[in-house]
Motif scaffolding. Structure first.
Motif, short mmCIF file in Angstrom:
data_model
loop_
_atom_site.label_atom_id
_atom_site.label_comp_id
_atom_site.label_asym_id
_atom_site.label_seq_id
_atom_site.Cartn_x
_atom_site.Cartn_y
_atom_site.Cartn_z
N GLY A 1 0.78 -1.23 0.00
CA GLY A 1 0.00 0.00 0.00
C GLY A 1 0.81 1.27 0.00
O GLY A 1 0.23 2.37 0.02
N GLY A 2 2.15 1.18 -0.04
CA GLY A 2 2.96 2.38 -0.15
C GLY A 2 2.67 3.11 -1.45
O GLY A 2 2.47 2.49 -2.50
N PHE A 3 2.62 4.44 -1.39
CA PHE A 3 2.19 5.22 -2.56
C PHE A 3 3.03 6.48 -2.66
O PHE A 3 3.33 7.12 -1.65
N ASN A 4 3.43 6.83 -3.87
CA ASN A 4 4.19 8.04 -4.10
C ASN A 4 3.83 8.59 -5.47
O ASN A 4 3.87 7.84 -6.46
N GLY B 1 2.89 -1.27 -8.97
CA GLY B 1 3.63 -0.76 -10.12
C GLY B 1 3.36 0.72 -10.31
O GLY B 1 2.79 1.39 -9.44
N VAL B 2 3.78 1.23 -11.46
CA VAL B 2 3.52 2.62 -11.84
C VAL B 2 2.26 2.66 -12.68
O VAL B 2 2.04 1.81 -13.56
N LEU B 3 1.42 3.63 -12.42
CA LEU B 3 0.23 3.86 -13.24
C LEU B 3 0.06 5.35 -13.45
O LEU B 3 0.61 6.17 -12.71
N THR C 1 14.05 10.28 -9.16
CA THR C 1 13.88 8.89 -9.57
C THR C 1 12.98 8.88 -10.81
O THR C 1 11.88 9.44 -10.77
N SER C 2 13.42 8.25 -11.88
CA SER C 2 12.57 8.21 -13.08
C SER C 2 11.38 7.28 -12.84
O SER C 2 11.42 6.38 -11.99
N GLN C 3 10.32 7.48 -13.63
CA GLN C 3 9.16 6.61 -13.51
C GLN C 3 9.52 5.16 -13.84
O GLN C 3 8.86 4.22 -13.38
N PHE C 4 10.56 4.96 -14.62
CA PHE C 4 10.93 3.60 -15.03
C PHE C 4 11.70 2.87 -13.92
O PHE C 4 11.45 1.68 -13.67
N GLU C 5 12.60 3.57 -13.26
CA GLU C 5 13.22 2.97 -12.07
C GLU C 5 12.16 2.72 -11.01
O GLU C 5 12.18 1.69 -10.31
N GLN C 6 11.21 3.64 -10.89
CA GLN C 6 10.15 3.48 -9.90
C GLN C 6 9.32 2.23 -10.19
O GLN C 6 8.89 1.52 -9.28
N ILE D 1 10.37 -0.55 -11.60
CA ILE D 1 11.15 -1.71 -11.17
C ILE D 1 11.14 -1.82 -9.65
O ILE D 1 10.97 -2.91 -9.08
N ARG D 2 11.32 -0.70 -8.97
CA ARG D 2 11.27 -0.72 -7.51
C ARG D 2 9.93 -1.27 -7.02
O ARG D 2 9.87 -2.13 -6.12
N ALA D 3 8.83 -0.79 -7.60
CA ALA D 3 7.50 -1.16 -7.12
C ALA D 3 7.22 -2.64 -7.36
O ALA D 3 6.75 -3.35 -6.46
N VAL D 4 7.47 -3.14 -8.57
CA VAL D 4 7.11 -4.52 -8.86
C VAL D 4 8.05 -5.50 -8.18
O VAL D 4 7.68 -6.67 -7.96
N CYS D 5 9.25 -5.06 -7.82
CA CYS D 5 10.20 -5.93 -7.12
C CYS D 5 10.09 -5.82 -5.60
O CYS D 5 10.83 -6.49 -4.88
N GLY D 6 9.19 -4.98 -5.12
CA GLY D 6 8.99 -4.87 -3.69
C GLY D 6 10.06 -4.09 -2.97
O GLY D 6 10.27 -4.27 -1.76
N LEU D 7 10.72 -3.17 -3.67
CA LEU D 7 11.74 -2.33 -3.06
C LEU D 7 11.12 -1.01 -2.59
O LEU D 7 10.05 -0.62 -3.06
N PRO D 8 11.79 -0.30 -1.68
CA PRO D 8 11.28 1.02 -1.29
C PRO D 8 11.18 1.95 -2.49
O PRO D 8 12.06 1.95 -3.37
N LEU D 9 10.12 2.74 -2.55
CA LEU D 9 9.94 3.68 -3.65
C LEU D 9 10.96 4.81 -3.56
O LEU D 9 11.37 5.20 -2.47
N GLY D 10 11.34 5.34 -4.73
CA GLY D 10 12.32 6.42 -4.78
C GLY D 10 11.69 7.79 -4.58
O GLY D 10 10.47 7.97 -4.64
N ASP D 11 12.56 8.77 -4.40
CA ASP D 11 12.16 10.17 -4.25
C ASP D 11 11.60 10.68 -5.57
O ASP D 11 12.21 10.50 -6.63
#
Length: 378
Positions: free
Chosen positions: A199-202, A248-250, A283-288, A290-300
């Motif tokens: 549920g983390g959101f940025n 993921g990113v939407l 943080t680019s939307q594309f790195e974001q 990968i972070r989101a779908v891999c379960g990593l902390p979201l970037g700035d």
């Protein structure tokens, strides 16, 4: 969906689709140390050229899907129209993010509208058209859109009355459609955001968009909105993401009408209006993605400059020969991105330019001027 164990490099990230959105996501994944695999039927697809492995096969090829599912630790998509059966097949073999349910809703305008209404989100007046004698109670003029496979202005027609609507419906193949009342738009804006499984959101700063012939032409950030509307746009995007249990990113696109927001469309992937993040965000939307779908902390998601603008480069620019690429970069504060597509065609997105400055208006002028210089005689 609860939090899950992060997927860490050198795990394999799979990509269904090979366009420019997939290309940048694959580059981000490889930069972070992941192995990447793309399934895309076009052997010259932009994403396939930068992946560790490109499976050149149809999206419904079971052998290719089986290999993708067996070798990848997580699979994502870069377009909203992958076959539902393919996503379900992959979902039985490995982690798919965003979920097949979320993608199936976003790829069908009838489902999408019903989802938004059921979730209590604001939409403009619309009706479903699925028969030759349809006579929906909606005001004209209106826009008839196919429920599926429409993008960049394709699959839609403006209609002036019910008779014209029915004729357009037959010309569009007599397929299920959504009829949307034409609105007096004050602006078009979008929120590109990311959500994690816990549920983390940025959300990135709200972007203001200009379309030409149904194709995004210009994005300026931050949008010229009041604080109230800016906060409301982000809040509505969060509502969409939570209702979908999205990972993921939407992107959520909005119309500004009568001083308020209406949800127009959902894109279950990184978005054209977020391309500026490659150059003007922490943080680019594309790195974001990968972070989101891999379960990593979201970037700035903070901007690195006060104003940014992105202009699309369509195949029309090649009508008089190769554009003057060096000229577009004069003066600095401008970045050129070409997608590696082999054949420029009118209306085809071949790349984009991003510009930045001390305020949004200056960035917009800089981006437009850089694009104009591309047509300078060589």
């Amino acid at each position: 969906m609860s939090a899950r164990t992060p997927i860490l490099p050198p795990a394999t990230v799979g990509m269904l689709g090979g366009g420019q959105l997939g290309r940048y996501a694959v580059i981000a994944a490889r930069t972070m140390g992941y192995r990447t695999m793309v399934l895309e039927p076009d052997p010259h697809a932009p994403a396939g050229r930068v992946a560790d492995e490109h499976l050149v096969a149809a999206y419904d090829d079971e052998d290719a899907l089986r290999r993708l599912g067996d070798e990848c630790d997580v699979i994502t998509t870069e377009f909203e129209n992958p076959p539902a059966a393919a996503l379900d097949f992959l979902d039985r073999r490995t982690l798919v993010a965003p979920s097949p349910r979320a993608v199936s809703i976003a790829q069908d305008r009838v489902k999408e509208k019903a989802f938004l209404v059921d979730a209590g989100l604001p939409v403009g007046p619309y009706a479903v058209v699925d028969s030759a004698d349809a006579d929906p109670a909606i005001s004209y003029p209106a826009i008839l859109k196919t429920a599926r496979l429409g993008y960049d202005g394709k699959g839609q027609r403006g209609v002036a009355d019910a008779s014209e609507m029915r004729a357009a419906w037959r010309l569009m193949g007599s397929v299920p459609c959504v009829l949307e009342q034409a609105l007096d738009l004050q602006a078009e804006v979008s929120v590109v955001a990311a959500r994690t499984s816990d549920g983390g959101f940025n959300a990135y700063p709200v972007a203001e968009n200009t379309h030409v012939d149904g194709i995004l032409d210009l994005t300026v950030v931050p949008a010229h909105l009041s604080r109230r509307l800016t906060d409301r746009a982000v809040g509505l995007a969060l509502g969409v993401a939570d209702a979908l249990d999205y990972v993921g990113v939407l992107a959520v696109e909005f119309f500004v009408v009568d001083g308020d927001l209406l949800v127009n469309e959902i894109a279950p992937r990184p978005h054209n209006s977020g391309h500026w993040t490659l150059d003007v965000a922490q943080t680019s939307q594309f790195e974001q993605q990968i972070r989101a779908v891999c379960g990593l902390p979201l970037g700035d998601v903070a901007m690195t400059r006060k104003g940014a603008a992105m202009v699309n480069l369509l195949g029309d620019l090649w009508n008089d020969g190769e554009p003057a690429w060096a000229a577009s970069l004069e003066g600095g504060r401008t970045a050129l991105h070409l997608y590696g597509k082999t054949a420029p065609r009118p209306g085809r997105k071949m790349g984009h330019l991003t510009a930045w400055d001390d305020h949004r208006e200056a960035a917009e002028l800089r981006a437009e001027a850089a694009r104009e210089r591309l047509s300078r005689p060589g």
